[in-house]
Enzyme design. Structure first.
Site, PDB file in Angstrom:
ATOM      1  N   TRP A 100      85.322 -19.101-123.528  1.00  0.00           N
ATOM      2  CA  TRP A 100      84.603 -19.123-124.817  1.00  0.00           C
ATOM      3  C   TRP A 100      84.840 -17.850-125.617  1.00  0.00           C
ATOM      4  CZ3 TRP A 100      84.035 -23.710-126.063  1.00  0.00           C
ATOM      5  CH2 TRP A 100      83.593 -24.671-125.154  1.00  0.00           C
ATOM      6  N   ILE A 101      86.057 -17.349-125.530  1.00  0.00           N
ATOM      7  CA  ILE A 101      86.350 -16.083-126.211  1.00  0.00           C
ATOM      8  C   ILE A 101      86.938 -16.372-127.595  1.00  0.00           C
ATOM      9  CG2 ILE A 101      87.538 -13.872-126.043  1.00  0.00           C
ATOM     10  CD1 ILE A 101      85.315 -14.565-123.844  1.00  0.00           C
TER      11      ILE A 101
ATOM     12  N   PRO B 233      83.963 -18.469-116.872  1.00  0.00           N
ATOM     13  CA  PRO B 233      83.651 -19.874-116.565  1.00  0.00           C
ATOM     14  C   PRO B 233      82.353 -20.009-115.773  1.00  0.00           C
ATOM     15  CG  PRO B 233      85.985 -19.457-116.212  1.00  0.00           C
ATOM     16  CD  PRO B 233      85.370 -18.132-116.546  1.00  0.00           C
TER      17      PRO B 233
ATOM     18  N   GLU C 181      75.857 -15.529-127.659  1.00  0.00           N
ATOM     19  CA  GLU C 181      75.135 -14.248-127.854  1.00  0.00           C
ATOM     20  C   GLU C 181      73.691 -14.335-127.369  1.00  0.00           C
ATOM     21  OE1 GLU C 181      77.350 -12.418-128.588  1.00  0.00           O
ATOM     22  OE2 GLU C 181      78.646 -13.242-130.138  1.00  0.00           O
TER      23      GLU C 181
ATOM     24  N   PHE D 268      63.779 -13.920-115.428  1.00  0.00           N
ATOM     25  CA  PHE D 268      65.118 -14.468-115.608  1.00  0.00           C
ATOM     26  C   PHE D 268      65.603 -15.225-114.374  1.00  0.00           C
ATOM     27  CE2 PHE D 268      64.930 -10.641-118.300  1.00  0.00           C
ATOM     28  CZ  PHE D 268      65.081 -11.259-119.530  1.00  0.00           C
TER      29      PHE D 268
ATOM     30  N   PHE E  23      76.305  -5.075-123.781  1.00  0.00           N
ATOM     31  CA  PHE E  23      75.058  -5.484-124.447  1.00  0.00           C
ATOM     32  C   PHE E  23      74.859  -4.742-125.769  1.00  0.00           C
ATOM     33  CE2 PHE E  23      72.763  -6.946-120.313  1.00  0.00           C
ATOM     34  CZ  PHE E  23      73.325  -8.204-120.445  1.00  0.00           C
TER      35      PHE E  23
ATOM     36  N   SER F 161      75.038 -16.682-119.246  1.00  0.00           N
ATOM     37  CA  SER F 161      73.790 -15.924-119.457  1.00  0.00           C
ATOM     38  C   SER F 161      73.674 -14.742-118.505  1.00  0.00           C
ATOM     39  CB  SER F 161      72.577 -16.846-119.264  1.00  0.00           C
ATOM     40  OG  SER F 161      72.541 -17.809-120.280  1.00  0.00           O
TER      41      SER F 161
HETATM   42  P1  TGC Z   1      70.063  -5.869-116.674  1.00  0.00           P
HETATM   43  O1  TGC Z   1      71.159  -6.460-115.919  1.00  0.00           O
HETATM   44  O2  TGC Z   1      68.897  -5.405-115.883  1.00  0.00           O
HETATM   45  O3  TGC Z   1      70.440  -4.626-117.612  1.00  0.00           O
HETATM   46  C1  TGC Z   1      71.634  -4.055-117.533  1.00  0.00           C
HETATM   47  C2  TGC Z   1      71.666  -2.822-118.391  1.00  0.00           C
HETATM   48  O4  TGC Z   1      71.802  -3.252-119.735  1.00  0.00           O
HETATM   49  C3  TGC Z   1      70.742  -2.710-120.508  1.00  0.00           C
HETATM   50  N1  TGC Z   1      70.431  -3.708-121.565  1.00  0.00           N
HETATM   51  C4  TGC Z   1      70.711  -3.488-122.838  1.00  0.00           C
HETATM   52  N2  TGC Z   1      71.249  -2.434-123.476  1.00  0.00           N
HETATM   53  C5  TGC Z   1      71.401  -2.528-124.805  1.00  0.00           C
HETATM   54  N3  TGC Z   1      71.040  -3.642-125.498  1.00  0.00           N
HETATM   55  C6  TGC Z   1      70.506  -4.702-124.897  1.00  0.00           C
HETATM   56  N4  TGC Z   1      70.191  -5.782-125.615  1.00  0.00           N
HETATM   57  C7  TGC Z   1      70.323  -4.675-123.510  1.00  0.00           C
HETATM   58  N5  TGC Z   1      69.844  -5.538-122.594  1.00  0.00           N
HETATM   59  C8  TGC Z   1      69.925  -4.930-121.411  1.00  0.00           C
HETATM   60  C9  TGC Z   1      69.638  -2.481-119.541  1.00  0.00           C
HETATM   61  O5  TGC Z   1      68.719  -1.524-120.031  1.00  0.00           O
HETATM   62  C10 TGC Z   1      70.392  -1.980-118.347  1.00  0.00           C
HETATM   63  O6  TGC Z   1      70.775  -0.634-118.595  1.00  0.00           O
HETATM   64  P2  TGC Z   1      70.995   0.408-117.390  1.00  0.00           P
HETATM   65  O7  TGC Z   1      71.206   1.728-118.046  1.00  0.00           O
HETATM   66  O8  TGC Z   1      69.740   0.362-116.564  1.00  0.00           O
HETATM   67  O9  TGC Z   1      72.191  -0.036-116.620  1.00  0.00           O
HETATM   68  O10 TGC Z   1      69.818  -6.895-117.699  1.00  0.00           O
HETATM   69  P3  TGC Z   1      68.465  -7.355-118.253  1.00  0.00           P
HETATM   70  O11 TGC Z   1      67.546  -7.751-117.135  1.00  0.00           O
HETATM   71  O12 TGC Z   1      67.954  -6.323-119.218  1.00  0.00           O
HETATM   72  O13 TGC Z   1      68.966  -8.610-119.037  1.00  0.00           O
HETATM   73  C11 TGC Z   1      68.957  -9.893-118.500  1.00  0.00           C
HETATM   74  C12 TGC Z   1      69.440 -10.811-119.639  1.00  0.00           C
HETATM   75  C13 TGC Z   1      69.405 -12.242-119.151  1.00  0.00           C
HETATM   76  C14 TGC Z   1      68.493 -10.635-120.812  1.00  0.00           C
HETATM   77  C15 TGC Z   1      70.853 -10.374-120.015  1.00  0.00           C
HETATM   78  O14 TGC Z   1      71.700 -10.552-118.947  1.00  0.00           O
HETATM   79  C16 TGC Z   1      71.385 -11.145-121.213  1.00  0.00           C
HETATM   80  O15 TGC Z   1      71.169 -10.761-122.376  1.00  0.00           O
HETATM   81  N6  TGC Z   1      72.136 -12.243-120.978  1.00  0.00           N
HETATM   82  C17 TGC Z   1      72.768 -12.995-122.038  1.00  0.00           C
HETATM   83  C18 TGC Z   1      74.192 -12.570-122.129  1.00  0.00           C
HETATM   84  C19 TGC Z   1      74.854 -13.175-123.344  1.00  0.00           C
HETATM   85  O16 TGC Z   1      74.354 -13.063-124.458  1.00  0.00           O
HETATM   86  N7  TGC Z   1      76.001 -13.812-123.120  1.00  0.00           N
HETATM   87  C20 TGC Z   1      76.733 -14.451-124.165  1.00  0.00           C
HETATM   88  C21 TGC Z   1      77.819 -13.557-124.692  1.00  0.00           C
HETATM   89  S1  TGC Z   1      78.684 -14.342-125.956  1.00  0.00           S
HETATM   90  C22 TGC Z   1      80.281 -14.164-125.466  1.00  0.00           C
HETATM   91  O17 TGC Z   1      80.621 -13.559-124.497  1.00  0.00           O
HETATM   92  C23 TGC Z   1      81.289 -14.720-126.303  1.00  0.00           C
HETATM   93  S2  TGC Z   1      81.768 -13.473-127.341  1.00  0.00           S
HETATM   94  C24 TGC Z   1      81.630 -14.243-128.812  1.00  0.00           C
HETATM   95  C25 TGC Z   1      82.910 -14.907-129.157  1.00  0.00           C
HETATM   96  O18 TGC Z   1      83.970 -14.490-128.653  1.00  0.00           O
HETATM   97  O19 TGC Z   1      82.867 -15.856-129.987  1.00  0.00           O
END
Ligand code: TGC
Length: 413
Positions: A180-181, A151, A388, A408, A261, A155
């Site tokens: 939203w699952i 909730p 996503e 961000f 991710f 993002s």
């Molecule tokens: P950060 O927190 O610094 O990174 C964390 C770790 O994740 C790695 N990483 C990735 N790895 C693989 N693929 C990717 N696309 C990745 N993006 C990041 C990153 O390298 C780091 O790894 P480590 O080893 O250092 O721990 O995150 P960031 O600064 O890279 O990202 C910030 C941001 C805003 C881009 C990220 O938080 C993001 O993408 N946010 C959006 C999240 C999102 O898409 N939420 C919606 C999900 S949809 C849903 O939950 C419903 S499911 C669908 C349904 O049920 O219908």
């Protein structure tokens, strides 16, 4: 002005991509890829198109379609082993596009099942978890969901509040809420991401395989949606839900946010293709309509303003498919990176919703009913461009790739 009598035929409508194919898209795909596309299209034509208006109006997810999808090998389609079909990423993309030409809600089912829930187990699970769940999920006998969003954490999943606390003896106890699952009320198994460390510690986030009949698990469908009505999105609550030690996804690849991710990458990849199906269906609907609808004694398609709109839509659909193909071939070659997926998700979702809205407008008043697909597609795409990773998130991912500076947060993360 061109009249119906002097109209020139467009490109062959017998091709896989139909009248929108102005760039030789068909020639980019192998016979097998086209066969897969046509098989999924036949499923959509037989099972989805005749019923989708009713399902959408009545907000029904048609569970009976799951065995048909499983029979075609659409569940976990591009995963290999443990009963999964092992098809290529391009074939999976083409299938997503055909499904979403039917309805985004039905494509979302395949995506949640295969790209999120199954891929989490496939990428990060133990051999026992894989054996227990993947064959049944590929066969459509077990449904999965993926609990990341909360909730107050969309993002920014690092801010999740759901906790998993290790007990003496090794069990885990989960508490929290997810929102939203997709499919949670239907699911047999939920992949739940929870904080095992200090609040905000991204590296403390871990995934758990949760049978939904575990005491403490409750899912409730979110009512009154104006989008994705032929699909189910839910709230989940986890109240002192106790799991054995072996419920955790054990792989190192699942330590921290890169675990979820890496699954989101799969789902975002499917969207790159899927939304072009919704755009193409909107285009085909309005192309047909504007050829038949006479105003001022002329088919709408004979007016220059209509042709300009059709041409612009076709340009974006051709570009969108070419981009999806570039990304898909890279995925199959093992050279895809997440930035490329963001390019496709951002561009294709943004263009698809513009096309669906434009198509609705061109249908005039008739376009606001469920007799025509574009407004239904446009409403669905409101969700698709939000989940996503929103447009804003993907824009900032590209901004960071271009500049090296994360923007961000106000503090510049
Ligand atoms: P950060 O927190 O610094 O990174 C964390 C770790 O994740 C790695 N990483 C990735 N790895 C693989 N693929 C990717 N696309 C990745 N993006 C990041 C990153 O390298 C780091 O790894 P480590 O080893 O250092 O721990 O995150 P960031 O600064 O890279 O990202 C910030 C941001 C805003 C881009 C990220 O938080 C993001 O993408 N946010 C959006 C999240 C999102 O898409 N939420 C919606 C999900 S949809 C849903 O939950 C419903 S499911 C669908 C349904 O049920 O219908």
């Amino acid at each position: 002005m061109t009249t119906a009598a002097t109209r020139r035929p467009g490109p062959s409508t017998e091709s896989v991509f139909g009248p929108v194919d102005l760039t030789g898209l068909d020639a980019q795909f192998s016979a097998g890829e086209k066969q897969t596309t046509l098989a999924v299209r036949a499923l959509v034509d037989e099972h989805i198109r005749p019923n989708i208006a009713r399902w959408y109006e009545q907000a029904v997810f048609p569970r009976e379609i799951i065995p048909e999808m499983a029979k075609l090998g659409l569940l976990g389609m591009h995963l290999t082993g443990h009963g999964c079909p092992g098809r290529s990423s391009v074939e999976y993309g083409l299938a997503a596009s055909e499904l979403e030409a039917g309805d985004s809600g039905l494509r979302t089912f395949v995506s949640v099942q295969g790209s999120l829930a199954m891929s989490a187990i496939h990428k990060h699970g133990s051999e026992e978890q894989k054996q227990q769940w993947l064959p049944r999920m590929a066969a459509g006998e077990a449904i999965g969901c993926f609990g990341l969003t909360e909730p107050t954490a969309g993002s920014d999943p690092a801010s999740m509040r759901t906790t998993a606390v290790r007990q003496p003896g090794g069990d885990w106890v989960l508490n929290g809420a997810k929102r939203w699952i997709g499919l949670a009320t239907l699911a047999d198994v939920a992949i739940i991401w929870a904080q095992t460390g200090e609040p905000g510690d991204a590296r403390g986030i871990r995934g758990f395989v949760v049978p939904t009949d575990t005491p403490g698990f409750r899912a409730e469908a979110i009512p009154s949606k104006l989008s994705m009505r032929a699909s189910v999105q839910c709230d989940i609550t986890l109240a002192d839900l106790r799991l054995p030690a072996e419920a955790i996804l054990p792989a190192d690849s699942a330590i921290g946010l890169k675990g979820p991710f890496s699954c989101l990458n799969e789902a975002r990849y499917g969207i790159v293709w899927g939304v072009m199906g919704a755009a193409r269906d909107s285009f085909e609907e309005v192309l047909r309509y504007s050829g038949e609808r006479l105003q001022f004694g002329t088919p709408l398609s004979g007016f220059q303003l209509t042709q300009a709109k059709l041409a612009d839509m076709a340009l974006e659909i051709n570009k969108g498919y070419l981009l999806a193909l570039q990304i898909g071939r890279a995925k199959d070659a093992g050279t895809l990176n997440p930035t490329m997926i963001s390019v496709g998700k951002l561009n294709n979702s943004r263009e698809a919703i513009k096309i669906a809205r434009e198509a609705r407008e061109m249908l005039g008043g008739n376009g606001i009913t469920l007799d025509h697909s574009p407004l239904r597609h446009a409403n669905n795409l409101e969700s698709v461009r939000t989940y996503e990773g929103t447009d804003e998130v993907h824009t900032l991912i590209l901004g960071r790739a271009l500049t090296g500076i994360g923007a961000f947060t106000a503090s510049g993360k």
